[in-house]
Design an enzyme around this catalytic site. Structure first.
Site, PDB file in Angstrom:
ATOM      1  N   ILE A   1      52.541  27.918  64.925  1.00  0.00           N
ATOM      2  CA  ILE A   1      52.592  27.140  66.155  1.00  0.00           C
ATOM      3  C   ILE A   1      51.141  27.024  66.608  1.00  0.00           C
ATOM      4  CG2 ILE A   1      53.083  29.239  67.505  1.00  0.00           C
ATOM      5  CD1 ILE A   1      54.478  27.504  69.562  1.00  0.00           C
ATOM      6  N   SER A   2      50.684  25.809  66.820  1.00  0.00           N
ATOM      7  CA  SER A   2      49.265  25.564  67.058  1.00  0.00           C
ATOM      8  C   SER A   2      48.779  26.197  68.354  1.00  0.00           C
ATOM      9  CB  SER A   2      48.980  24.062  67.110  1.00  0.00           C
ATOM     10  OG  SER A   2      49.165  23.460  65.856  1.00  0.00           O
TER      11      SER A   2
END
Length: 228
Positions: free
Chosen positions: A65-66
């Site tokens: 997840i960025s």
């Protein structure tokens, strides 16, 4: 946000949004969307304590997840409005999708890992994101059936700009994508489709997992679903 998604009101969420402002994110629509998405619902249980930290986190299958700052930068660079139809390549946990949903007319999102897509779809349903349509498939091929798209967001790095995806842009459309080798320099690039062709500009150095062609071995039957 479409539907009845609740707004996170925790102090950690508020601190993150303020950190993004200090980092130079000035688009209040983007900040408001991120403030309303409960990031703690998009990370594995082992990392919930770090959900509101400004860091990327693993979500399994070699994906992440960025970092929230990168999500904010990419979303702002996309220049999306509520009239736009958006294609997202790489659903992942669904966090970036959930940020886009309140900002656009509709999001079409593709994920090559069916287990990740299954979990993302459950989150979309829980948040009642009624304008998200998801698909299990090879993101490098895009999604030709609902094309053209006003905006395209790619959440994995291709070695060079993916021409197949560029061609799915509507006239005047914008694509934002990380470009570069997996272990080399990567740059976030914005592409605009003009009457003369495609105009590109480099935005900021980034680090993403690679954009992979094809599907994992022995995938289950392709699934397409619209959240309700």
């Amino acid at each position: 946000m479409t539907g009845g998604a609740r707004s996170p009101s925790s102090a950690p969420a508020a601190r993150l949004i303020e950190e993004l402002r200090r980092a130079g994110i000035a688009d209040e629509r983007v900040l408001a969307a991120m403030a309303r998405v409960p990031r703690d619902q998009f990370v594995p249980a082992a990392f919930v304590d770090h959900a509101w930290d400004n860091v990327a986190l693993p979500i399994g299958h070699g994906q992440t997840i960025s970092q929230p700052l990168v999500v904010a930068l990419m979303t702002a660079a996309l220049e999306v409005t509520d009239r736009h139809k958006v294609l997202e390549i790489g659903t992942g946990s669904g966090y970036q999708t959930a940020v886009l949903a309140p900002l656009c007319r509709r999001v079409f999102t593709i994920e090559r890992h069916q287990a990740l897509l299954h979990e993302a779809n459950k989150r979309f349903a829980a948040l009642r994101l009624g304008n998200v349509t998801s698909r299990f498939g090879d993101g490098t091929k895009g999604w030709p059936e609902p094309a053209p798209f006003d905006r395209i967001l790619v959440t994995a790095a291709a070695a060079k700009l993916p021409v197949t995806l560029q061609e799915l842009l509507a006239p005047g459309g914008v694509m934002v994508a990380p470009v570069g080798a997996e272990k080399g320099k990567q740059m976030l690039v914005r592409v605009r489709r003009t009457d003369e062709g495609f105009k590109t500009e480099d935005l900021v150095a980034v680090r993403f997992v690679p954009l992979v062609e094809g599907l994992p071995r022995n995938p289950r039957r392709p699934v397409e679903a619209a959240s309700t």
